[in-house]
Design an enzyme around this catalytic site. Structure first.
Site, short mmCIF file in Angstrom:
data_model
loop_
_atom_site.label_atom_id
_atom_site.label_comp_id
_atom_site.label_asym_id
_atom_site.label_seq_id
_atom_site.Cartn_x
_atom_site.Cartn_y
_atom_site.Cartn_z
N LEU A 65 0.78 -1.21 0.07
CA LEU A 65 -0.07 0.17 0.04
C LEU A 65 0.79 1.13 0.04
O LEU A 65 2.12 1.26 0.69
CB LEU A 65 -0.97 0.13 1.23
N ASP A 66 0.50 2.21 -0.61
CA ASP A 66 1.13 3.45 -0.68
C ASP A 66 1.35 4.02 0.96
O ASP A 66 0.57 3.72 1.70
CB ASP A 66 0.48 4.74 -1.32
N MET A 67 2.46 4.62 1.12
CA MET A 67 2.50 5.25 2.58
C MET A 67 1.41 5.91 3.21
O MET A 67 0.97 5.89 4.04
CB MET A 67 3.88 6.18 2.61
N ARG A 167 -5.70 6.63 -7.04
CA ARG A 167 -5.38 8.17 -7.00
C ARG A 167 -5.34 8.79 -8.55
O ARG A 167 -6.07 9.95 -8.71
CB ARG A 167 -3.95 8.39 -6.38
#
Length: 221
Positions: A65-67, A167
């Site tokens: 997962l993205d930060m 996103r």
């Protein structure tokens, strides 16, 4: 996601929450602003993976997962499980859902299917590129519109797994995710002080045991 050497990393320090575990897998809820895997510099090493290794020394990460994204993150406890889970993701037999808050009024449901590529001059930013991009598809379903804040709660289902896919796809249709410091034009307007994207659901057939697994996370917004 590559981190700038000047980036000040201040990950949350609360203990990881385990939401599912069996002989082969352990699934946690990653908080926002914690890296999934260590960064290149020593000060960027704190991550969900290293924290899981403290309890499960042979653990392997199966996806990321993205930060800035919170939510369900799965680890294999051993090599055989890692291989089996990797094949499962490649075969796209895993159902993954996310909850997001996006800017503006998004109605109904539909899909976004535009190809993505890394914007190399502005890494880690990704961009739509119809000639050179890799195919990417996201399903969306609007759940609730907050007229006062001009924000829609939306269910997102990635069919492919490109970097920053959700996103960029939401930005592409004119509804960037609130608090997104890369793709939202005014991220600081978010009252949450974070990006409103959470991996909320994971369902699959456990490839080693054959058990049907369904995991529902707690959405923090």
């Amino acid at each position: 996601m590559p981190l700038d050497d000047k980036f000040v990393y201040m990950p949350p320090q609360e203990p990881l929450s385990i939401v599912y575990e069996d002989d082969d897998l352990v699934v946690i809820e990653k908080p926002a602003e914690l890296l999934s895997v260590p960064g290149r510099l020593p000060e960027h090493h704190d991550s969900a993976y290293l924290r899981v290794l403290e309890k499960y020394p042979n653990a392997k990460i199966t996806h990321r997962l993205d930060m800035a994204t919170s939510g369900i993150l799965m680890f294999a406890k051993h090599r055989d499980a890692e291989v089996a889970i990797s094949k499962m993701f490649q075969a796209r037999t895993v159902t993954k859902n996310y909850i997001a808050l996006v800017q503006g009024k998004l109605d109904g449901e539909g899909s976004v299917e535009v190809p993505l590529i890394t914007d190399w001059e502005n890494r880690p930013r990704q961009m739509v590129h119809f000639e050179l991009g890799k195919s990417a598809k996201t399903l969306y379903k609007a759940l609730e519109y907050n007229v006062e804040e001009d924000i829609t709660r939306v269910l997102l289902t990635p069919i492919t797994g490109r970097s920053h896919q959700l996103r960029v796809h939401m930005m592409h249709i004119g509804h960037p995710i609130t608090g997104d410091k890369i793709y939202h034009p005014e991220p600081d307007l978010s009252l949450l002080n974070r990006m409103a994207l959470h991996a909320s659901y994971l369902a699959f057939k456990q490839p080693l045991s054959g058990k049907e697994v369904e995991i529902k996370g707690n959405v923090p917004f």
